[in-house]
Design a protein around this motif. Sequence first.
Motif, PDB file in Angstrom:
ATOM      1  N   MET A   1       8.234   8.918  -1.769  1.00 50.08           N
ATOM      2  CA  MET A   1       8.607   8.066  -1.025  1.00 50.08           C
ATOM      3  C   MET A   1       7.877   8.185   0.461  1.00 50.08           C
ATOM      4  SD  MET A   1      11.433   6.397  -1.857  1.00 50.08           S
ATOM      5  CE  MET A   1      12.303   5.829  -0.354  1.00 50.08           C
ATOM      6  N   ARG A   2       7.588   9.276   1.104  1.00 45.36           N
ATOM      7  CA  ARG A   2       6.746   9.176   2.119  1.00 45.36           C
ATOM      8  C   ARG A   2       5.219   8.717   2.142  1.00 45.36           C
ATOM      9  NH1 ARG A   2       8.082  14.186   2.852  1.00 45.36           N
ATOM     10  NH2 ARG A   2       6.180  15.189   1.972  1.00 45.36           N
ATOM     11  N   THR A   3       4.619   9.114   1.176  1.00 41.26           N
ATOM     12  CA  THR A   3       3.358   8.581   0.870  1.00 41.26           C
ATOM     13  C   THR A   3       3.146   7.070   0.058  1.00 41.26           C
ATOM     14  OG1 THR A   3       2.876   9.490  -1.275  1.00 41.26           O
ATOM     15  CG2 THR A   3       2.276  10.821   0.697  1.00 41.26           C
ATOM     16  N   GLY A   4       4.130   6.843  -0.620  1.00 40.01           N
ATOM     17  CA  GLY A   4       4.302   5.288  -1.400  1.00 40.01           C
ATOM     18  C   GLY A   4       3.395   5.542  -2.675  1.00 40.01           C
ATOM     19  N   GLN A   5       2.886   6.772  -2.927  1.00 40.63           N
ATOM     20  CA  GLN A   5       2.287   6.873  -4.285  1.00 40.63           C
ATOM     21  C   GLN A   5       2.900   7.647  -5.074  1.00 40.63           C
ATOM     22  OE1 GLN A   5      -1.315   6.083  -4.187  1.00 40.63           O
ATOM     23  NE2 GLN A   5      -0.654   5.371  -2.335  1.00 40.63           N
ATOM     24  N   PRO A   6       2.571   7.146  -6.490  1.00 38.07           N
ATOM     25  CA  PRO A   6       3.359   7.553  -7.708  1.00 38.07           C
ATOM     26  C   PRO A   6       2.949   8.943  -7.987  1.00 38.07           C
ATOM     27  CG  PRO A   6       1.762   6.028  -8.409  1.00 38.07           C
ATOM     28  CD  PRO A   6       1.585   6.020  -6.880  1.00 38.07           C
ATOM     29  N   LEU A   7       3.967   9.804  -8.393  1.00 33.80           N
ATOM     30  CA  LEU A   7       3.642  11.032  -8.856  1.00 33.80           C
ATOM     31  C   LEU A   7       3.964  10.964 -10.177  1.00 33.80           C
ATOM     32  CD1 LEU A   7       4.309  14.100  -7.290  1.00 33.80           C
ATOM     33  CD2 LEU A   7       5.859  13.906  -9.160  1.00 33.80           C
ATOM     34  N   ILE A   8       2.986  11.100 -11.174  1.00 34.94           N
ATOM     35  CA  ILE A   8       2.605  11.053 -12.513  1.00 34.94           C
ATOM     36  C   ILE A   8       2.561  12.459 -13.434  1.00 34.94           C
ATOM     37  CG2 ILE A   8       2.028   9.966 -14.393  1.00 34.94           C
ATOM     38  CD1 ILE A   8       3.071   7.925 -12.589  1.00 34.94           C
ATOM     39  N   ASN A   9       3.531  12.813 -14.360  1.00 36.50           N
ATOM     40  CA  ASN A   9       3.464  14.092 -15.004  1.00 36.50           C
ATOM     41  C   ASN A   9       3.211  15.318 -14.348  1.00 36.50           C
ATOM     42  OD1 ASN A   9       4.001  12.392 -17.379  1.00 36.50           O
ATOM     43  ND2 ASN A   9       2.029  12.039 -17.851  1.00 36.50           N
ATOM     44  N   ARG A  10       3.940  15.520 -13.149  1.00 31.97           N
ATOM     45  CA  ARG A  10       3.725  16.776 -12.393  1.00 31.97           C
ATOM     46  C   ARG A  10       4.602  18.016 -13.120  1.00 31.97           C
ATOM     47  NH1 ARG A  10       4.314  17.230  -5.981  1.00 31.97           N
ATOM     48  NH2 ARG A  10       4.057  19.452  -5.919  1.00 31.97           N
ATOM     49  N   GLU A  11       4.164  19.061 -13.121  1.00 32.06           N
ATOM     50  CA  GLU A  11       5.066  20.332 -13.632  1.00 32.06           C
ATOM     51  C   GLU A  11       5.488  20.775 -12.416  1.00 32.06           C
ATOM     52  OE1 GLU A  11       3.151  23.019 -16.046  1.00 32.06           O
ATOM     53  OE2 GLU A  11       2.735  21.483 -17.747  1.00 32.06           O
ATOM     54  N   GLU A  12       6.739  21.082 -12.198  1.00 34.46           N
ATOM     55  CA  GLU A  12       7.484  21.713 -11.162  1.00 34.46           C
ATOM     56  C   GLU A  12       8.779  22.400 -11.606  1.00 34.46           C
ATOM     57  OE1 GLU A  12       7.806  18.402  -8.299  1.00 34.46           O
ATOM     58  OE2 GLU A  12       9.466  17.493  -9.533  1.00 34.46           O
ATOM     59  N   TYR A  13       9.259  23.190 -10.838  1.00 37.57           N
ATOM     60  CA  TYR A  13      10.359  23.992 -11.033  1.00 37.57           C
ATOM     61  C   TYR A  13      11.196  23.956 -10.011  1.00 37.57           C
ATOM     62  CZ  TYR A  13       9.110  27.822  -7.884  1.00 37.57           C
ATOM     63  OH  TYR A  13       9.045  28.545  -6.246  1.00 37.57           O
ATOM     64  N   ILE A  14      12.589  23.918 -10.321  1.00 35.46           N
ATOM     65  CA  ILE A  14      13.886  24.189  -9.742  1.00 35.46           C
ATOM     66  C   ILE A  14      14.562  25.514  -9.895  1.00 35.46           C
ATOM     67  CG2 ILE A  14      14.102  21.694  -9.304  1.00 35.46           C
ATOM     68  CD1 ILE A  14      16.237  21.863 -11.399  1.00 35.46           C
ATOM     69  N   LEU A  15      15.542  25.805  -9.083  1.00 33.65           N
ATOM     70  CA  LEU A  15      16.203  27.031  -9.386  1.00 33.65           C
ATOM     71  C   LEU A  15      17.802  26.419  -9.559  1.00 33.65           C
ATOM     72  CD1 LEU A  15      15.286  29.320  -6.609  1.00 33.65           C
ATOM     73  CD2 LEU A  15      14.617  29.321  -8.796  1.00 33.65           C
ATOM     74  N   ASP A  16      18.151  26.866 -10.795  1.00 39.48           N
ATOM     75  CA  ASP A  16      19.548  26.211 -11.179  1.00 39.48           C
ATOM     76  C   ASP A  16      20.563  26.974 -10.474  1.00 39.48           C
ATOM     77  OD1 ASP A  16      19.768  28.668 -12.653  1.00 39.48           O
ATOM     78  OD2 ASP A  16      19.645  28.007 -14.679  1.00 39.48           O
ATOM     79  N   GLU A  17      21.854  26.938 -10.950  1.00 34.00           N
ATOM     80  CA  GLU A  17      22.933  27.263 -10.051  1.00 34.00           C
ATOM     81  C   GLU A  17      22.937  28.820 -10.409  1.00 34.00           C
ATOM     82  OE1 GLU A  17      23.969  25.671 -14.241  1.00 34.00           O
ATOM     83  OE2 GLU A  17      23.497  24.822 -12.338  1.00 34.00           O
ATOM     84  N   LYS A  18      22.548  29.561 -11.096  1.00 29.63           N
ATOM     85  CA  LYS A  18      22.436  30.795 -11.426  1.00 29.63           C
ATOM     86  C   LYS A  18      21.106  31.555 -10.727  1.00 29.63           C
ATOM     87  CE  LYS A  18      23.461  30.257 -15.747  1.00 29.63           C
ATOM     88  NZ  LYS A  18      23.403  30.611 -17.368  1.00 29.63           N
ATOM     89  N   GLY A  19      20.333  30.594 -10.227  1.00 26.83           N
ATOM     90  CA  GLY A  19      19.026  31.111  -9.512  1.00 26.83           C
ATOM     91  C   GLY A  19      18.043  31.277 -10.590  1.00 26.83           C
ATOM     92  N   ASP A  20      18.204  31.079 -11.761  1.00 30.06           N
ATOM     93  CA  ASP A  20      17.085  30.796 -12.795  1.00 30.06           C
ATOM     94  C   ASP A  20      16.234  29.934 -12.660  1.00 30.06           C
ATOM     95  OD1 ASP A  20      18.149  33.090 -13.969  1.00 30.06           O
ATOM     96  OD2 ASP A  20      19.423  32.028 -15.179  1.00 30.06           O
ATOM     97  N   ARG A  21      14.841  30.007 -12.986  1.00 30.82           N
ATOM     98  CA  ARG A  21      13.831  29.007 -13.028  1.00 30.82           C
ATOM     99  C   ARG A  21      13.893  28.005 -13.955  1.00 30.82           C
ATOM    100  NH1 ARG A  21       7.679  30.488 -10.915  1.00 30.82           N
ATOM    101  NH2 ARG A  21       8.985  31.188  -9.171  1.00 30.82           N
ATOM    102  N   GLN A  22      13.909  26.879 -13.728  1.00 34.68           N
ATOM    103  CA  GLN A  22      13.924  25.746 -14.878  1.00 34.68           C
ATOM    104  C   GLN A  22      12.684  24.919 -14.509  1.00 34.68           C
ATOM    105  OE1 GLN A  22      17.267  23.018 -14.803  1.00 34.68           O
ATOM    106  NE2 GLN A  22      17.262  22.748 -16.804  1.00 34.68           N
ATOM    107  N   TRP A  23      11.916  24.589 -15.569  1.00 36.82           N
ATOM    108  CA  TRP A  23      10.628  23.983 -15.455  1.00 36.82           C
ATOM    109  C   TRP A  23      10.862  22.614 -15.632  1.00 36.82           C
ATOM    110  CZ3 TRP A  23       6.330  25.087 -12.969  1.00 36.82           C
ATOM    111  CH2 TRP A  23       5.832  26.532 -12.802  1.00 36.82           C
ATOM    112  N   LEU A  24      10.307  21.468 -14.967  1.00 33.35           N
ATOM    113  CA  LEU A  24      10.568  20.183 -15.187  1.00 33.35           C
ATOM    114  C   LEU A  24       9.072  19.518 -15.441  1.00 33.35           C
ATOM    115  CD1 LEU A  24      13.339  19.428 -12.759  1.00 33.35           C
ATOM    116  CD2 LEU A  24      13.529  19.711 -15.160  1.00 33.35           C
ATOM    117  N   TRP A  25       8.998  18.632 -16.123  1.00 33.04           N
ATOM    118  CA  TRP A  25       7.903  17.674 -15.860  1.00 33.04           C
ATOM    119  C   TRP A  25       8.413  16.159 -15.588  1.00 33.04           C
ATOM    120  CZ3 TRP A  25       5.027  15.088 -20.991  1.00 33.04           C
ATOM    121  CH2 TRP A  25       3.891  14.868 -20.580  1.00 33.04           C
TER     122      TRP A  25
END
Length: 88
Positions: A1-25
């Motif tokens: 939103m800040r840059t106004g540029q699209p982000l396409i097919n980026r691999e990133e991770y989040i931590l779930d409620e148990k603190g485990d890493r979950q990878w997202l595309w």
Amino acid sequence: MRTGQPLINREEYILDEKGDRQWLWTTKVPLRDEQGRVTGLVGINRDITERKLAEESLRESESRLSAILDSIQTGVVILDPKPIPSST
């Protein structure tokens, strides 16, 4: 939103409620009004955790095999046996 540029097919991770890493595309695309101002965001995530874990396991396995082959003192022969065609 800040840059106004699209982000396409980026691999990133989040931590779930148990603190485990979950990878997202992830793909995120800004929505614009008639004047071109960013007014919202459309996004989609695909869970690629299993694929990332498989890739990590494969890298570890290749590393172990490489260490074994580098440390042995004798030669190694790898054969690719092919069936002998029948003569009928």
